[in-house]
Motif scaffolding. Structure first.
Motif, PDB file in Angstrom:
ATOM      1  N   VAL A 190     -25.236  34.519 -40.923  1.00 56.17           N
ATOM      2  CA  VAL A 190     -24.423  35.738 -40.824  1.00 56.17           C
ATOM      3  C   VAL A 190     -23.905  35.901 -39.401  1.00 56.17           C
ATOM      4  N   LYS A 191     -24.787  35.739 -38.442  1.00 52.09           N
ATOM      5  CA  LYS A 191     -24.389  35.911 -37.047  1.00 52.09           C
ATOM      6  C   LYS A 191     -23.465  34.783 -36.578  1.00 52.09           C
ATOM      7  N   GLN A 192     -23.653  33.602 -37.123  1.00 55.13           N
ATOM      8  CA  GLN A 192     -22.748  32.500 -36.780  1.00 55.13           C
ATOM      9  C   GLN A 192     -21.325  32.791 -37.244  1.00 55.13           C
ATOM     10  N   GLU A 193     -21.186  33.432 -38.406  1.00 57.16           N
ATOM     11  CA  GLU A 193     -19.855  33.802 -38.888  1.00 57.16           C
ATOM     12  C   GLU A 193     -19.229  34.862 -37.989  1.00 57.16           C
ATOM     13  N   LEU A 194     -20.038  35.793 -37.524  1.00 54.30           N
ATOM     14  CA  LEU A 194     -19.521  36.838 -36.637  1.00 54.30           C
ATOM     15  C   LEU A 194     -19.041  36.259 -35.309  1.00 54.30           C
ATOM     16  N   ASP A 195     -19.638  35.142 -34.905  1.00 56.35           N
ATOM     17  CA  ASP A 195     -19.231  34.511 -33.648  1.00 56.35           C
ATOM     18  C   ASP A 195     -17.800  33.964 -33.707  1.00 56.35           C
ATOM     19  N   LYS A 196     -17.264  33.840 -34.917  1.00 55.73           N
ATOM     20  CA  LYS A 196     -15.942  33.228 -35.086  1.00 55.73           C
ATOM     21  C   LYS A 196     -14.806  34.255 -35.034  1.00 55.73           C
ATOM     22  N   ILE A 197     -15.130  35.548 -35.008  1.00 48.94           N
ATOM     23  CA  ILE A 197     -14.083  36.561 -35.122  1.00 48.94           C
ATOM     24  C   ILE A 197     -13.902  37.343 -33.823  1.00 48.94           C
ATOM     25  N   THR A 198     -12.767  37.995 -33.718  1.00 46.86           N
ATOM     26  CA  THR A 198     -12.478  38.871 -32.583  1.00 46.86           C
ATOM     27  C   THR A 198     -12.207  40.267 -33.117  1.00 46.86           C
ATOM     28  N   ILE A 199     -12.922  41.234 -32.600  1.00 46.01           N
ATOM     29  CA  ILE A 199     -12.781  42.617 -33.051  1.00 46.01           C
ATOM     30  C   ILE A 199     -11.636  43.278 -32.286  1.00 46.01           C
ATOM     31  N   PRO A 200     -10.730  43.947 -32.987  1.00 49.56           N
ATOM     32  CA  PRO A 200      -9.619  44.620 -32.302  1.00 49.56           C
ATOM     33  C   PRO A 200     -10.101  45.824 -31.493  1.00 49.56           C
TER      34      PRO A 200
END
Length: 401
Positions: free
Chosen positions: A166-176
């Motif tokens: 789950v955290k690895q997937e979050l590492d791939k995104i950028t929050i606006p």
């Protein structure tokens, strides 16, 4: 004393279990005088073979056990008379849909220990899946944001192996550049905070949050004394509020006017003021357009939560002007994530965490004369009657409430 890890039979299926094989093996080492048996299950996150590898007997019939340990409600036709049961009964708030379950428990002379009633002397819960509800709920909110605004496409948690993925997937995104409000201070809110902190979103004070705009995403965490206030204008008291909140009113609108994404991780008690009403949501200055309602009280303190959503279809839209459900990405709608069984999406981690707490606080009580009175406080029924602490449920059982 013989304990059985029972099969989950509620529909939709729940893959969680109170004890992972490793944790059950630890329990056996700590309490060699205990016997543990596992009821065979084809849906449990850990296969039967994993328990057998640790030397546990796996059987279709566990009716010779003294204590039955499960997660969700046990169907009435599978309740075994004269046993002790541990599971979430969803009866302590007089939920109408489980009245017959509690009646059957009394009729079958079952001692019921609801996981929600396993508490300290101060009534703070000792065990639960709250952290995992918070983790998955916050993640799901960001997933909704990405899908709605075409920013990123996070996979469903249920397709991932564990929290690490789950955290690895979050590492791939950028929050606006958005402002995020998190309500609550318990395990649920702590789980949501874990996601926010993993994303390295900056936490700011409520004073700064309410008066400033930022060039980066930020979040603010608020407790009940921030979003509720005394009607008489005097300084509020948290303990007083939890005892009797009737003298309080909502102070949420200042936050609603500054928030894009609201994560509802608070506990909502009877007679407490709503955070925001349907009329509040109609205010032109109301800014919230995304809600992850982990608490999921229907038609309650979060007006946009008009029904629970599901793991299969986790998002819907709430049109504040028509007060009706619309598509989750409809223009002008508040996007709502209100899945009411979030920990089911992370069954391995949730089970491992739950078992750790159950082994620490519950199993020892069976072998130390319940010196901390954990079992005494948790016991809801005995000898076919409600215990004194839960006698308030008698009208509910009788169908008069």
């Amino acid at each position: 004393m013989k304990f059985a890890i029972i099969k989950e039979r509620k529909s939709p299926p729940d893959r969680r279990v109170v004890f992972s094989p490793e944790r059950l093996a630890e329990a056996q080492l700590d309490f060699p005088e205990a016997q543990f048996i596992v009821e065979s299950s084809d849906i449990r996150i850990f296969p039967d073979s994993a328990y057998e590898e640790f030397g546990f007997k796996v059987a279709d019939d566990v009716s010779d056990a003294d204590v039955m340990i499960g997660v969700k409600e046990v169907p009435i036709n599978h309740l075994i008379p004269n046993k002790k049961y541990f599971f979430f009964s969803h009866t302590i708030k007089k939920q109408p849909y489980n009245r017959d379950l509690l009646k059957a428990i009394l009729e079958k002379n079952i001692e019921l220990y609801d996981h929600e009633t396993i508490v300290r002397k101060n009534n703070m819960r000792l065990i639960g899946f709250g952290r995992y509800a918070g983790l998955v709920g916050a993640y799901n909110g960001f997933r909704a944001l990405g899908l709605r605004d075409d920013l990123f496409d996070l996979p469903k948690v249920e397709t991932l192996a564990d929290l690490k993925e789950v955290k690895q997937e979050l590492d791939k995104i950028t929050i606006p550049n958005i402002k995020i409000l998190l309500s609550g201070t318990g395990k649920v809110a702590n789980g949501a905070k874990e996601i926010l902190d993993h994303l390295e979103i900056k936490e700011v004070s409520d004073a700064l949050y309410l008066t400033s705009e930022f060039s980066e995403p930020v979040y603010c965490r608020v407790d009940v004394m921030e979003y509720a206030k005394r009607m008489d204008g005097k300084v509020g008291n948290r303990v007083e509020f939890y005892k009797d909140p009737k003298g309080y009113q909502s102070n949420f609108m200042p936050y609603a006017k500054e928030t894009d994404y609201f994560i509802a991780g608070h506990f909502y008690g009877n007679n407490a003021p709503f955070l925001f009403t349907r009329e509040d949501a109609k205010d032109p200055a109301f800014r919230i357009n995304l809600v992850a309602d982990i608490s999921c009280d229907i038609d309650g303190p979060v007006a946009s939560t008009i029904r629970p959503s599901t793991i299969a279809k986790p998002f819907y839209g709430y049109d504040p002007h028509t007060e009706k459900e619309v598509a989750f990405n409809a223009k002008g709608a508040i996007t709502v994530m209100a899945v009411d069984n979030l920990p089911c999406e992370l069954p391995k981690d949730a089970s491992e965490g739950f078992g750790e707490s159950f082994l620490e606080h519950v199993i020892p009580a069976f072998f130390n004369d319940d010196k901390s009175e954990v079992l005494k406080r948790a016991k809801m029924t005995e000898n076919g009657r409600l215990t004194l602490s839960f006698s308030y449920l008698q009208d509910y059982v009788n169908g008069l409430d």
